[in-house]
Each structure stands twice: as structure tokens, then as C-alpha cells.
Design a protein around this motif. Structure first.
Motif, PDB file in Angstrom:
ATOM      1  N   UNK A 198       0.547  25.742  14.027  1.00 15.50           N
ATOM      2  CA  UNK A 198       0.628  26.937  13.180  1.00 15.50           C
ATOM      3  C   UNK A 198       1.732  26.836  12.133  1.00 15.50           C
ATOM      4  N   UNK A 199       2.617  25.852  12.285  1.00 13.76           N
ATOM      5  CA  UNK A 199       3.696  25.655  11.303  1.00 13.76           C
ATOM      6  C   UNK A 199       3.221  24.924  10.057  1.00 13.76           C
ATOM      7  N   UNK A 200       2.019  24.369  10.158  1.00 16.24           N
ATOM      8  CA  UNK A 200       1.447  23.624   9.038  1.00 16.24           C
ATOM      9  C   UNK A 200       1.223  24.570   7.849  1.00 16.24           C
ATOM     10  N   UNK A 201       1.209  23.999   6.654  1.00 15.69           N
ATOM     11  CA  UNK A 201       0.933  24.784   5.447  1.00 15.69           C
ATOM     12  C   UNK A 201      -0.402  25.549   5.599  1.00 15.69           C
ATOM     13  N   UNK A 202      -0.428  26.810   5.156  1.00 16.30           N
ATOM     14  CA  UNK A 202      -1.620  27.676   5.358  1.00 16.30           C
ATOM     15  C   UNK A 202      -2.888  27.082   4.738  1.00 16.30           C
ATOM     16  N   UNK A 203      -2.727  26.443   3.546  1.00 17.88           N
ATOM     17  CA  UNK A 203      -3.914  25.888   2.877  1.00 17.88           C
ATOM     18  C   UNK A 203      -4.450  24.683   3.639  1.00 17.88           C
ATOM     19  N   UNK A 204      -3.514  23.869   4.152  1.00 16.54           N
ATOM     20  CA  UNK A 204      -3.952  22.693   4.925  1.00 16.54           C
ATOM     21  C   UNK A 204      -4.671  23.158   6.192  1.00 16.54           C
ATOM     22  N   UNK A 205      -4.117  24.179   6.831  1.00 16.51           N
ATOM     23  CA  UNK A 205      -4.767  24.708   8.042  1.00 16.51           C
ATOM     24  C   UNK A 205      -6.173  25.211   7.717  1.00 16.51           C
ATOM     25  N   UNK A 206      -6.282  25.949   6.629  1.00 16.73           N
ATOM     26  CA  UNK A 206      -7.585  26.492   6.239  1.00 16.73           C
ATOM     27  C   UNK A 206      -8.589  25.350   6.023  1.00 16.73           C
ATOM     28  N   UNK A 207      -8.152  24.279   5.347  1.00 16.21           N
ATOM     29  CA  UNK A 207      -9.059  23.148   5.094  1.00 16.21           C
ATOM     30  C   UNK A 207      -9.498  22.501   6.410  1.00 16.21           C
TER      31      UNK A 207
END
Ligand code: TMP
Length: 224
Positions: A198-207
Motif C-alpha cells: 500500500x506504500x507504493x505510488x497510487x498510480x502504479x498500484x492502480x495499473x
């Protein structure tokens, strides 16, 4: 469901994670993306999503002091709300070939009431059998987060919203047990539960999420 793209047996996706792991943001973004692509998408939440479920949500989260629910009532209320959500909302939508995206589901009860409150896991599994009617997510994204990071996000949010939340305000140990519980549940359900940082960048998570959902749609479901 009119002209929407449908999947033969629907697709049920849940998001799980400790409080303030950023689930709701990812739920909203995934729902918007799939709607843009022409799918029939239902975005809902547990507890909540029905008239009764939203009342339960209010009681379990926001009623404190002498009127606060006891642990036993809390466990049963979460399961009651979920039974209503499944039978009135989720199952009918899946039957029509839609995609359901649910912010939390039964794994939350196992993690919070089982691993953190200490209720017997076999008893909780028996309750799940009744409350879910055998309807479980096809994919669960677990947004995993270190608890010190989660609790500082919690405090900021509670102060900003000026609202108290019984469960978010539980001790660090409670929330650490929730996180450990989730990781255990994920290790026991590797095919269904995908752990994300969950610490990952929000856009990367979304992708990552949309790619995984696309793959699942391609492999498991033929469009009708
Ligand atoms: P949220 O929807 O804003 O995450 O709030 C739901 C709260 O309720 C959260 O603190 C987790 C908790 N919860 C349980 O303790 N057991 C459950 O079965 C569910 C669905 C949620």
C-alpha cells in the motif's frame, strides 16, 4: 443492464487491508476504469451497501461510550449486514453478469474479529457460510501496510474529519494483529488474494490492479 458488456457469471472483486491502507481510492479508480470500458459495475462497501447495512455501519463505527456494541454484537452485526448485502445486492448483480467491487468483505471479519478480537476462527468460518451463502470474491486485493504508517495516516484522517471511529481508535497491538491476520489469510488463499504494497505510488498500484483484473477477465470469462 441494457447495453453494458456482461460476463457469463459476473466478477466479484473485494479490497481488504488495515484501516487507512488506501483501499477506497483504489476501489473508486478501478470502478471508474471498468465503467469507462463499458462494463456494468457495482461499487459497494461492507459494512454498508444496503439500508440495514448502512445503519449497522453507523453503529459499529461511530456509536461509542455506554451505547457502544459489545464484541459479540459487533461480530454478529458485521455478519448480518453482509448477509443482507449478498442476498439483496451482490448476488443479483453477479447473476446479471455485472462486476461487483466491494470495499472489504468477509476477510475483514476473520482479520478484525478473529485474529484481533480473538473469536474462534472455526466459529467465524461457520458464520461466513451462513452470511455469504457461498458467494466469495473471485479476486481479493490486500493492500498491506506497516501499522505505524497506517496509524499515523489514521490519526491525520480522524483529526481532519473531526469524527471518532471505535475500531480505527483501537490500540496499535490490535491493528498489528489485524495485519498479521490478513497476511495469514492471504497465505492460506494464494489463488484468490493478491497482496499489494500500500506504500507504493497510487498510480502504479492502480495499473497493477487493472492489469490483474484484465487478465482474470480474459482467462476466466467469455463475454456474452
Ligand atoms: P471502513 O469501511 O472505513 O474501512 O470501516 C470499516 C471498519 O469496520 C474498519 O475499521 C474495519 C471494520 N470491520 C470489522 O471490524 N469487521 C468486518 O467484518 C468489517 C467488514 C469491517
Amino acid at each position: 443492464m441494457g447495453n453494458y458488456k456482461k460476463l457469463t457469471s459476473g466478477l466479484f472483486i473485494s479490497f481488504e487491508g488495515p484501516d487507512c491502507s488506501g483501499k477506497s481510492t483504489q476501489v473508486n479508480r478501478l470502478a471508474a476504469k471498468l465503467k469507462d470500458r463499458g462494463y456494468a459495475v457495482l461499487e459497494t462497501r461492507d459494512p454498508g451497501g444496503t439500508y440495514i447495512g448502512e445503519k449497522i455501519r453507523h453503529f459499529v463505527k461511530h456509536v461509542g461510550g455506554e451505547n457502544a456494541v459489545c464484541d459479540e454484537a459487533e461480530l454478529l452485526l458485521f455478519c448480518a449486514g453482509r448477509a443482507q448485502l449478498i442476498s439483496k445486492v451482490i448476488q443479483p448483480f453477479l447473476n446479471e453478469g455485472g462486476i461487483v467491487i466491494c470495499d472489504r468483505f468477509a476477510d475483514s471479519t476473520t482479520a478484525y474479529q478473529g485474529y484481533a478480537r480473538g473469536f474462534d476462527l472455526n466459529f467465524i468460518n461457520a458464520l461466513h457460510e451462513i452470511s455469504t451463502c457461498g458467494c466469495w470474491p473471485d479476486i481479493t486485493f490486500l493492500l498491506d501496510l506497516e501499522i505505524c504508517e497506517a496509524s499515523s495516516r489514521n490519526k491525520t484522517r480522524l483529526i481532519q474529519n473531526n469524527e471518532s471511529d471505535r475500531i480505527e481508535e483501537e490500540s496499535i497491538t490490535f491493528h498489528e494483529n489485524v495485519r498479521k491476520g490478513y497476511l495469514k489469510i492471504a497465505s492460506e488463499n494464494p489463488n484468490r488474494i493478491k497482496i499489494l504494497n500500500a506504500d507504493e505510488d497510487k498510480n502504479i498500484l492502480h495499473d497493477l490492479i487493472i492489469n490483474y483484473v484484465d487478465d482474470t477477465i480474459r482467462v476466466n470469462s467469455s463475454q456474452v
